[in-house]
Design an enzyme around this catalytic site. Structure first.
Site, short mmCIF file in Angstrom:
data_model
loop_
_atom_site.label_atom_id
_atom_site.label_comp_id
_atom_site.label_asym_id
_atom_site.label_seq_id
_atom_site.Cartn_x
_atom_site.Cartn_y
_atom_site.Cartn_z
N ASP A 224 0.84 -1.20 0.00
CA ASP A 224 0.00 0.00 0.00
C ASP A 224 0.88 1.25 0.00
O ASP A 224 0.62 2.20 0.74
CB ASP A 224 -0.93 -0.04 1.23
CG ASP A 224 -2.10 0.94 1.11
OD1 ASP A 224 -2.35 1.43 -0.01
OD2 ASP A 224 -2.76 1.19 2.13
N ARG A 228 0.03 8.97 0.95
CA ARG A 228 -0.75 9.01 2.21
C ARG A 228 -0.12 8.13 3.27
O ARG A 228 -0.39 8.30 4.46
CB ARG A 228 -2.20 8.61 1.95
CG ARG A 228 -2.36 7.20 1.44
CD ARG A 228 -3.79 6.79 1.08
NE ARG A 228 -3.77 5.47 0.44
CZ ARG A 228 -3.56 5.26 -0.84
NH1 ARG A 228 -3.39 6.29 -1.66
NH2 ARG A 228 -3.51 4.03 -1.34
N ASN A 229 0.71 7.19 2.85
CA ASN A 229 1.36 6.27 3.79
C ASN A 229 2.85 6.56 3.99
O ASN A 229 3.60 5.69 4.43
CB ASN A 229 1.15 4.82 3.35
CG ASN A 229 -0.27 4.36 3.65
OD1 ASN A 229 -0.91 4.88 4.57
ND2 ASN A 229 -0.77 3.43 2.87
N ASP A 242 2.69 2.31 7.76
CA ASP A 242 1.52 1.47 7.45
C ASP A 242 1.85 0.16 6.76
O ASP A 242 1.58 -0.01 5.57
CB ASP A 242 0.51 2.27 6.62
CG ASP A 242 -0.48 2.97 7.51
OD1 ASP A 242 -0.52 2.62 8.72
OD2 ASP A 242 -1.21 3.84 7.02
#
Ligand code: ATP
Length: 375
Positions: A224, A228-229, A242
């Site tokens: 992922d 955003r991570n 994450d």
């Protein structure tokens, strides 16, 4: 960096990416810049061949009297702050990662994700931490704990460090290092080009590639990877976060992790073979890294804007790729296209991406710029 450090504070250290080579880090009053100190046998130390120094002392003397292409003149050696080792946070109770939740104070909500909230907090009234809480009943606590289980085995300066967990009652807490500036996506969107320019963007990408190269070396898959991570700390430190979806690389299974069909996918970041056949590998992470490069260079734009996920999948199969963003140098776009090779084996390794980005030549007229941002 300690507040005692003023403009011109500097540090000479071994390069993180090239063992045995030296890097110079200089605080210009706002940010820390990095330069590679080159060495040639019998010649000495230099940034540019026009000034070669027999000793490092002579090198420092020269750049103390004259910036000569550096961002600022060197002044005092950097004062290093003693950071408590992460392991100090945990004490041996149920297991060494389990801590008493009463030792935590939740101070401020930082954000929320699918599975719960993230809070800024204090451990033992002294140590700032991030506390991720799991919504009771929102998912199997075992899935949440898997994130902790994976993170605790991974230690790298460009990966978010897990400190501890509170699992004995609801809500479950996972305690990690606190990153002052939150997610890279918001950081980029808030800046939109006012402070952040190409050298900083390449530096971000190189730091993420460094963390991912470590995951690659540990046979882990992130699954992922996206802006955003990635989290942003002080003084331009970027770390990959994450690992909730990461799994150990299954070597016996042709190095590919077979995912469950019902798993929700962030389609626009996911490699075609991972969407089509649920085949995740470090090479599908490399594809996502290409999308992350797009996010970095466009200050957090949505990839494939205006397209729905299913349209993206159809177009990718026909050979379509995101076009070169307006401000994106050819060389960087070429790296993105390599990451988006339809054939996973044709994509570069994170190790290669790491050194390519660290050695990225800004095509500047100044030799210093070309050598800057080397870690
Ligand atoms: P998802 O639930 O899909 O993983 P997400 O990654 O946005 O989505 P969280 O990981 O729960 O969700 O994080 C929510 C927000 O909290 C982040 O966007 C970030 O702004 C903030 N955050 C998370 N971890 C930290 C941290 N260690 N330090 C500082 N801020 C953090």
């Amino acid at each position: 960096m300690c507040p005692e450090n003023q403009e011109g504070a500097f540090l000479i250290r071994e390069s993180e990416s090239k063992k045995g080579q030296l890097s110079l880090s200089v605080f210009d009053g706002a940010v820390v810049k990095h330069y590679r100190i080159r060495q040639e046998a019998g010649e000495g130390f230099f940034l540019s061949k026009k000034n070669i120094f027999k000793t490092l002392n002579a090198f420092v003397d020269h750049y103390t009297n004259n910036s000569d292409g550096l961002c600022v003149k060197l002044r005092k050696p950097c004062i290093k702050k003693k950071v408590p080792a992460p392991i100090d946070l945990s004490y041996k109770t149920a297991d060494q990662w389990e801590i008493d939740r009463n030792s935590l104070k939740l101070l401020k909500k930082l954000g929320y994700g699918q599975f719960g909230e993230v809070w800024e907090g204090l451990w033992n009234n002294t140590t700032p931490v991030a506390i991720k809480t799991l919504k009771p009943g929102s998912m199997d606590p075992k899935d949440f704990l898997r994130e902790a289980q994976i993170m605790k085995n991974l230690r790298h300066p460009k990966l978010i460090q897990l400190y501890a967990v509170c699992t004995l009652e609801d809500p479950i807490y996972i305690i990690t290092e606190l990153m002052r500036h939150g997610s890279l996506l918001e950081y980029l969107q808030n800046d939109a080009g006012s402070e952040i320019h190409l050298p900083e963007q390449i530096d971000m990408a190189a730091q993420v590639a460094s963390g991912m190269a470590y995951l690659e070396s540990q046979n882990y898959i992130h699954r992922d990877l996206a802006a955003r991570n990635v989290l942003v700390g002080e003084h331009n430190v970027y770390k990959v976060a994450d690992f909730g979806l990461a799994r150990v690389f299954k070597v016996e299974n042709e190095n590919v992790y077979e995912a469950k069909h019902e798993t929700k996918l962030p389609v626009k970041w996911t490699a075609p073979e991972a969407i089509r056949s649920n085949k995740f590998s470090i090479k599908s992470d490399v594809w996502s890294f290409g999308i992350l490069l797009f996010e970095i260079i466009t200050y957090g734009k949505m990839p494939y804007s205006g397209m729905m996920g299913y349209q993206v999948i159809q177009k990718l199969d026909k050979g379509y790729r995101i076009p070169q963003p307006a401000n994106c140098p050819d060389k960087l776009y070429y790296i993105m296209l390599e990451c988006w090779n339809a054939e996973p084996k044709g994509r570069p390794t994170f190790e290669t991406l790491h050194w390519k980005l660290e050695d990225y030549d800004m095509d500047s007229t100044s030799y210093i710029d070309a050598n800057a941002f080397v870690k």
